[in-house]
Design an enzyme around this catalytic site. Structure first.
Site, PDB file in Angstrom:
ATOM      1  N   ASN A 194       0.740  -4.457  -7.880  1.00 24.99           N
ATOM      2  CA  ASN A 194       1.938  -3.651  -8.084  1.00 24.99           C
ATOM      3  C   ASN A 194       2.929  -4.379  -8.991  1.00 24.99           C
ATOM      4  O   ASN A 194       3.482  -3.805  -9.930  1.00 24.99           O
ATOM      5  CB  ASN A 194       2.614  -3.329  -6.745  1.00 24.99           C
ATOM      6  CG  ASN A 194       1.809  -2.383  -5.888  1.00 24.99           C
ATOM      7  OD1 ASN A 194       1.089  -1.530  -6.393  1.00 24.99           O
ATOM      8  ND2 ASN A 194       1.911  -2.538  -4.586  1.00 24.99           N
ATOM      9  N   GLN A 220      13.116  -5.029  -7.676  1.00 23.14           N
ATOM     10  CA  GLN A 220      12.317  -5.659  -8.727  1.00 23.14           C
ATOM     11  C   GLN A 220      12.207  -4.804  -9.981  1.00 23.14           C
ATOM     12  O   GLN A 220      12.254  -5.334 -11.103  1.00 23.14           O
ATOM     13  CB  GLN A 220      10.916  -5.976  -8.192  1.00 23.14           C
ATOM     14  CG  GLN A 220      10.016  -6.638  -9.224  1.00 23.14           C
ATOM     15  CD  GLN A 220       8.847  -7.308  -8.586  1.00 23.14           C
ATOM     16  OE1 GLN A 220       8.984  -8.359  -7.971  1.00 23.14           O
ATOM     17  NE2 GLN A 220       7.659  -6.716  -8.718  1.00 23.14           N
ATOM     18  N   HIS A 230       0.836  -1.204   0.000  1.00 28.82           N
ATOM     19  CA  HIS A 230       0.000   0.000   0.000  1.00 28.82           C
ATOM     20  C   HIS A 230       0.868   1.250   0.000  1.00 28.82           C
ATOM     21  O   HIS A 230       0.553   2.234  -0.657  1.00 28.82           O
ATOM     22  CB  HIS A 230      -0.912   0.014   1.222  1.00 28.82           C
ATOM     23  CG  HIS A 230      -1.967  -1.043   1.217  1.00 28.82           C
ATOM     24  ND1 HIS A 230      -3.233  -0.835   1.723  1.00 28.82           N
ATOM     25  CD2 HIS A 230      -1.964  -2.325   0.769  1.00 28.82           C
ATOM     26  CE1 HIS A 230      -3.951  -1.940   1.590  1.00 28.82           C
ATOM     27  NE2 HIS A 230      -3.192  -2.857   1.025  1.00 28.82           N
ATOM     28  N   ASP A 270      -6.930 -10.013  -4.306  1.00 28.51           N
ATOM     29  CA  ASP A 270      -7.230  -9.592  -5.676  1.00 28.51           C
ATOM     30  C   ASP A 270      -6.491 -10.392  -6.735  1.00 28.51           C
ATOM     31  O   ASP A 270      -6.739 -10.210  -7.935  1.00 28.51           O
ATOM     32  CB  ASP A 270      -6.891  -8.111  -5.842  1.00 28.51           C
ATOM     33  CG  ASP A 270      -5.401  -7.820  -5.638  1.00 28.51           C
ATOM     34  OD1 ASP A 270      -4.783  -8.491  -4.785  1.00 28.51           O
ATOM     35  OD2 ASP A 270      -4.867  -6.915  -6.301  1.00 28.51           O
TER      36      ASP A 270
END
Length: 469
Positions: free
Chosen positions: A369, A350, A22, A389
């Protein structure tokens, strides 16, 4: 006198839960607002719980000390009642909502008052979806609110319809075995969704479920959304989720994404609140990638929260070895038995990895993300969703974009080695269907780039929002 009566400059107060997934997209949006093309200077204050603030800024002399980053965003923490960190196993869930609401309400109100006393009143509160007590504070203080939805618009639409009369149909679909008439659900404004394409909270039917707290908090969130009608900012873009962005016409829903770092270098709006073993080895894994041919490396990461079973770790290792391709695997498990073809690290940057030309596909849990970072780099994905999700993200990646391949799981929810190899070969192939996956990944990279470019659909939405209500 005219200057005294002029409205205050836009000042956005972000209130974000202390979860890395988040914090990062919210920090990126905050930075984007600071640099948006608006007539007036935009201020942003960013507030996370004290425990997360302490991890983000470990060099501060006090855990609640205010600080400012290079982009000019001010950071002032609030208390969620768990200043040393929340642990479900230790603290339980029965008092979580009441404790966070009491501490958060008091300390956030104090932050708002302090900002106003400095002549910098907050003109809009922007919150993410797990700080469900924030809307009540905004309402009490008379400050307009906006929610920043950090998951796909399709997930928002599914949840909205769940809490508006479609809960039974969604639960029946989500809990079906995929072979009966309930295996597909049809929601207003949405294409049909199969049981394995729905976000997992809609399958929760009992308060005894270990994740019931999440469903309960979502219920609170959408109750307040009904009352306050906040603007909904979504980390997505119109070309990808045109229908889902319009599936809830009762609300103003704006695509402002993909909100990801601009390049392959470490972003100042990127936070890693976990142990960075990979920091010391950054040059080693990047140097290792430099030695590999273009599009030859399999990159594997399942995020910062998911813990893989020992059997899944073994199947993953054997499946990667069976491909005969080099791989970079982010894993907290002991992987000393890997061959010389693979490199295993506990952490990596990443975005830098996905931006490297040697990376040919991304085996991912389909956190939103991670998926957006892959989309914006044109890297094909092998989707291995787990919960929340992620099943819906896998549907977007595979069915809507065609930029990835969804792996099948066995009865234990494990992707077996042969299936992993099949999916990797399909995603990385240079002919047939594999070429289609790679070509689609590149096409979606271009569409994402267009959305955030000056004059693009997401850039226009963000600029309009920055001007204020």
């Amino acid at each position: 006198m005219a200057m005294e009566n002029s409205p205050p400059s836009p000042h956005f107060l972000f209130v974000v839960s202390g979860i890395q997934g988040h914090i990062n997209p919210a920090r990126r949006l905050a930075t984007s607002l600071m640099t948006s093309s608006t007539p007036a200077a935009v201020r942003v204050t960013f507030s996370v719980p004290v425990s997360a603030h302490r991890l983000m800024f470990p060099s501060l002399t006090s855990p609640d000390e205010e600080t400012v980053d290079d982009a000019g965003v001010t950071y002032i923490p609030h208390s969620d009642g768990f200043d040393d960190g929340y642990n479900q196993e230790v603290h339980g869930t029965s008092t979580y909502k009441s404790r966070t609401q009491a501490a958060g309400t008091e300390t956030l109100a104090a932050i708002v008052a302090a900002l106003a006393a400095r002549g910098r009143p907050a003109t809009r509160i922007v919150y993410t979806f797990l700080v469900v007590w924030v809307p009540a504070v905004a309402r009490e203080l008379g400050i307009p609110a906006a929610i920043y939805w950090i998951q796909p618009a399709a997930v928002f639409a599914v949840y909205y319809h769940y809490f508006h009369g479609h809960d039974a149909a969604l639960a029946a679909c989500a809990t079906s075995d995929g072979d009966d008439d309930h295996a597909v659900v049809r929601l207003p404004g949405m294409p049909p969704l199969r049981s394995d394409e729905l976000p997992s909270p809609v399958s929760i039917t009992s308060p005894a479920h270990r994740h019931y707290l999440l469903l309960d908090m979502l219920r609170d969130l959408f109750r307040d959304i009904d009352e306050l009608r906040p603007t909904v900012l979504v980390n997505t873009f119109d070309a990808l989720e045109h229908d889902a962005l319009r599936a809830v016409p009762e609300l103003e829903i704006l695509a402002v994404g993909p909100v990801v770092p601009d390049d392959g270098e470490s972003s100042q709006s990127n936070t890693d609140i976990f142990r960075r073993d990979g920091d010391a080895n950054a040059s080693s894994y990047m140097d290792w990638l430099d030695t590999k041919p273009a599009r030859s490396v399999i990159y594997v990461s399942f995020g910062t929260i998911l813990t893989m079973s020992e059997r899944q770790v073994e199947e993953m290792r054997r499946g990667l070895e069976a491909t005969g391709r080099p791989y970079l695997w982010v894993s907290r498990h002991d992987a000393a038995a890997v061959s010389e073809k693979g490199m295993v690290v506990e952490w990596c940057d990443q975005v830098r990895v996905l931006s490297h030309e040697a990376v040919g596909c991304f085996v991912t849990h389909c956190g939103w993300n991670s998926a957006l970072e892959s989309v914006t780099r044109g890297v094909p994905m092998v989707a291995v969703p787990q919960w929340t999700d992620q099943p819906t993200v896998a549907w977007l990646v595979g069915e809507r974009m065609g930029a990835g391949v969804r792996a099948r799981v066995d009865g234990e929810g494990v992707v077996e080695r042969g299936e992993l190899r099949r999916c990797v070969e399909l995603a990385m192939s240079t002919d047939g269907d594999g070429d289609g996956v790679r070509a689609q990944a590149e096409q979606w990279r271009k569409r994402a780039e267009e959305a955030v470019a000056v004059g693009g659909s997401s850039e226009r939405n963000l600029r309009a929002f920055a001007l204020g209500p």
